[in-house]
Design a protein around this motif. Structure first.
Motif, PDB file in Angstrom:
ATOM      1  N   LEU A 134       0.874  -1.168   0.000  1.00 35.57           N
ATOM      2  CA  LEU A 134       0.000   0.000   0.000  1.00 35.57           C
ATOM      3  C   LEU A 134       0.911   1.217   0.000  1.00 35.57           C
ATOM      4  O   LEU A 134       1.803   1.319   0.840  1.00 35.57           O
ATOM      5  CB  LEU A 134      -0.857   0.002   1.266  1.00 35.57           C
ATOM      6  CG  LEU A 134      -2.364  -0.001   1.056  1.00 35.57           C
ATOM      7  CD1 LEU A 134      -2.744  -1.185   0.189  1.00 35.57           C
ATOM      8  CD2 LEU A 134      -3.086  -0.074   2.368  1.00 35.57           C
ATOM      9  N   VAL A 171      -2.667   4.992   7.743  1.00 30.32           N
ATOM     10  CA  VAL A 171      -2.583   4.050   6.628  1.00 30.32           C
ATOM     11  C   VAL A 171      -1.783   2.820   7.044  1.00 30.32           C
ATOM     12  O   VAL A 171      -2.214   1.685   6.874  1.00 30.32           O
ATOM     13  CB  VAL A 171      -1.918   4.699   5.400  1.00 30.32           C
ATOM     14  CG1 VAL A 171      -1.671   3.668   4.306  1.00 30.32           C
ATOM     15  CG2 VAL A 171      -2.778   5.845   4.877  1.00 30.32           C
ATOM     16  N   GLU A 172      -0.626   3.086   7.624  1.00 29.62           N
ATOM     17  CA  GLU A 172       0.260   1.975   7.998  1.00 29.62           C
ATOM     18  C   GLU A 172      -0.426   1.036   8.970  1.00 29.62           C
ATOM     19  O   GLU A 172      -0.327  -0.182   8.850  1.00 29.62           O
ATOM     20  CB  GLU A 172       1.544   2.537   8.619  1.00 29.62           C
ATOM     21  CG  GLU A 172       2.594   1.506   8.976  1.00 29.62           C
ATOM     22  CD  GLU A 172       2.364   0.838  10.326  1.00 29.62           C
ATOM     23  OE1 GLU A 172       2.935  -0.229  10.548  1.00 29.62           O
ATOM     24  OE2 GLU A 172       1.597   1.376  11.161  1.00 29.62           O
ATOM     25  N   CYS A 196      -0.317  -6.052   4.867  1.00 30.49           N
ATOM     26  CA  CYS A 196       0.272  -5.288   3.780  1.00 30.49           C
ATOM     27  C   CYS A 196       1.441  -4.434   4.255  1.00 30.49           C
ATOM     28  O   CYS A 196       1.512  -4.050   5.410  1.00 30.49           O
ATOM     29  CB  CYS A 196      -0.777  -4.372   3.150  1.00 30.49           C
ATOM     30  SG  CYS A 196      -1.931  -5.280   2.122  1.00 30.49           S
ATOM     31  N   ALA A 234      -7.155   3.720   3.814  1.00 31.72           N
ATOM     32  CA  ALA A 234      -6.541   2.393   3.707  1.00 31.72           C
ATOM     33  C   ALA A 234      -7.610   1.304   3.822  1.00 31.72           C
ATOM     34  O   ALA A 234      -7.575   0.310   3.103  1.00 31.72           O
ATOM     35  CB  ALA A 234      -5.486   2.213   4.786  1.00 31.72           C
ATOM     36  N   ALA A 251      -2.920  -1.073   7.137  1.00 29.52           N
ATOM     37  CA  ALA A 251      -2.208  -1.942   6.198  1.00 29.52           C
ATOM     38  C   ALA A 251      -1.568  -3.108   6.946  1.00 29.52           C
ATOM     39  O   ALA A 251      -1.735  -4.268   6.570  1.00 29.52           O
ATOM     40  CB  ALA A 251      -1.135  -1.150   5.451  1.00 29.52           C
ATOM     41  N   THR A 292       3.734  -0.867   3.810  1.00 27.91           N
ATOM     42  CA  THR A 292       3.433   0.518   3.465  1.00 27.91           C
ATOM     43  C   THR A 292       4.640   1.211   2.854  1.00 27.91           C
ATOM     44  O   THR A 292       5.709   1.254   3.449  1.00 27.91           O
ATOM     45  CB  THR A 292       3.002   1.299   4.718  1.00 27.91           C
ATOM     46  OG1 THR A 292       1.914   0.623   5.324  1.00 27.91           O
ATOM     47  CG2 THR A 292       2.585   2.717   4.341  1.00 27.91           C
TER      48      THR A 292
END
Lengths: 328, 328
Positions: free
Chosen positions: A67, A86-87, A95, A301, A90, A97
């Motif tokens: 991501l 986001v992290e 996922c 995200a 993720a 980052t």
DNA sequence: TTGTAAGCGTTATCAG
DNA sequence: CTGATAACGCTTACAA
């Protein structure tokens, strides 16, 4: 010993074929498998401390589990908080980052968009520096990457952002209610939707009150711009409040007024936007509007990973600080 | 049209074999090639807007072009600045930057170290949260990833950090020179080398002056810890200065003193460490020591990419703010 | 339910 | 100086 263990060795140890190991790992929930084999596979996996190689997986799947966050400046507290959002989502979904710091450069931004193509990024949270790179964006989208714009609006793409218009309107109403009348507005760059929305909300509130801004000046979202523009205003001495499009500019305004020996909030009121985390520690405390940066990142995200990208507008909140004095 | 163009189509268009295209791209400077073919290849490459697929390249090469930064909290301005330093150097060398936010969790950190193994990261800038994950680290190193510890010291690994001991000593000397004598020290976590080094420098300076700290308390590098510990100190009222191991704690101390109605710097002096960028905007301005976060990131990434990792100690600089009054 | 085999796009080796 | 060819490690039709 470890480090070069592949799916074949796991298969060998478990006494099954590589495909079975793969199936166990990717839990093809359609296919059912004997609990016994599944257990044997798991046993082998952690006996050998096996981890599938990302590159091999991505090559085969034609899609990575990366991501990306494309943003103007990771060292800006607002964006780093958003990136953290986001992290965190993720990571929770397995996922990785990737940070794409455009450094306010359209060129670097464009370059990163191409890199993400090569990277076969699963999804991209995109915060354009100013005018978005449309061709790059649609190329990316066509390639199959999921895409969501954050904190900005780009026609034709889903975007997760805060209620800038409403927040700005509420702030302006508050400033008016404090009794300030000769209000200057320091807007951000005209190319940035966020700046335009905030200006719009500000204008709406003033219109509704039958007032109008003494002046509206555009400039970058920086402290320096806030300082320079405010110095000019302080000279002309026709304003009793400076409302800015973000906290950075407000900070610049505060310094300018300090240098001009104009007291805040009694001489001139000041207000910002964003509620950048550490502004709580300023004295006087900055009057501003809270924008949920972390949450914007999380929602963006989340959408990317749930394959359901759509416009989202997160609520903002007025922070009554000490740089605008009520009933002064 | 684009998006699925491979090295074969480029080769076809240029009328050469895929290997030749690959050679052109990877400029095997040993091998020379006819300028004509090289030009034809380049022409084909940008005619088709060809970009090699990272996953295929990484799979074949057994190494990706990802630089990772493992850090405790990307939303902490110090770390986000460091990360920006890494990203800027990485980008310049054609590498991508992965952010591994450990969130101060050893577990998450360990998990990320494994992910980096699977990712075949080219290099890792590692800022341990507290006690480093030795096994994970050496596994990563054995796998061929280049590794450098940043802002911390981990025995057996090269580390890029600031001169914490010297900086802290200079700061303590300055505080003493201001006339403060009953100095409390709020140290960071005992598990963090950075905290230990700063405490050491502080002690050295006091020893040299024949003084000794009124008290030394350990706590996390947070505002809250700084606040709580300072509240206790304010109650006992035996100190005339609070020196902290980082700016966050100093901020907490300032709030605690404010709440206790103790004037700074006249009642009690305060000093921090890091010179976190925005602290310039505090009033009174924080007396602290500048740690070149951006540069630490740049140097660390530079070493990773030049394959020459070695210990580096960057100079710090005293920032005479307004929270310690000279000759008061 | 499990195995076989092909192939994802690149690069490295080895001939030519 | 250039081209064929064989992997790199994994997933996924297709068979069994």
């Amino acid at each position: 010993m470890d480090g070069k263990v592949t799916i074949r060795e796991v298969a060998a140890l478990a006494g099954v074929s590589p495909s079975t190991v793969s199936r166990v790992l990717n839990g093809n929930h359609r296919q059912h498998m004997t609990p016994t084999t599944r257990d044997r596979v798991y046993a082998a996996i952690d006996a050998l401390r096996y981890t599938p190689l990302s590159s091999a997986r991505s090559l085969r799947r034609q899609r990575s589990h990366v991501l990306a966050v494309v943003l103007p400046d990771i060292s800006n507290p607002f964006f780093s908080l958003l990136a953290r959002g986001v992290e965190s989502v993720a990571f929770g979904q397995g996922c990785s980052t990737m940070i794409c710091n455009s450094d306010h450069s359209l060129d670097k931004e464009r370059h990163y968009l191409e890199i993400l193509l090569a990277e076969q990024a699963l999804g991209v949270v995109y915060i354009p520096t100013s005018t978005p790179d449309e061709p790059g964006l649609s190329r990316l989208a066509r390639s199959g990457a999921r895409l969501v714009v954050a904190d900005r609006f780009v026609p034709g793409f889903p975007s997760v952002r805060a209620d800038n218009v409403g927040g700005s309107r509420a702030l302006a109403e508050y400033v008016l209610s404090c009794g300030y009348r000769r209000i200057a507005y320091l807007a951000g760059p005209e190319t940035v939707s966020t700046a335009r929305e905030r200006l719009q909300g500000f204008r709406e509130a003033l219109d509704a009150a039958g007032a109008c801004p003494v002046t509206v000046k555009h400039g970058p979202f920086t402290c320096e711009a806030g300082y320079e523009l405010s110095i000019e205003l302080a000279r002309s001495a026709r304003v009793d409040a400076i409302v800015t499009a973000n906290d950075m500019m407000a900070l610049g305004a505060l310094r300018a007024l300090e240098d001009a020996n104009i007291p805040v909030p009694n001489g001139v009121g000041v207000a910002g936007f964003d509620h950048t985390p550490w502004t709580t520690y300023l004295r006087p405390q900055l009057t501003t509007v809270e924008v949920p940066a972390l949450q914007i990142g999380e929602v963006a995200a989340g959408q990317l990973l749930s394959e359901a990208t759509e416009d989202a507008c997160l609520p903002t909140r007025l922070i009554e600080g000490e740089t605008c004095l009520r009933c002064r």
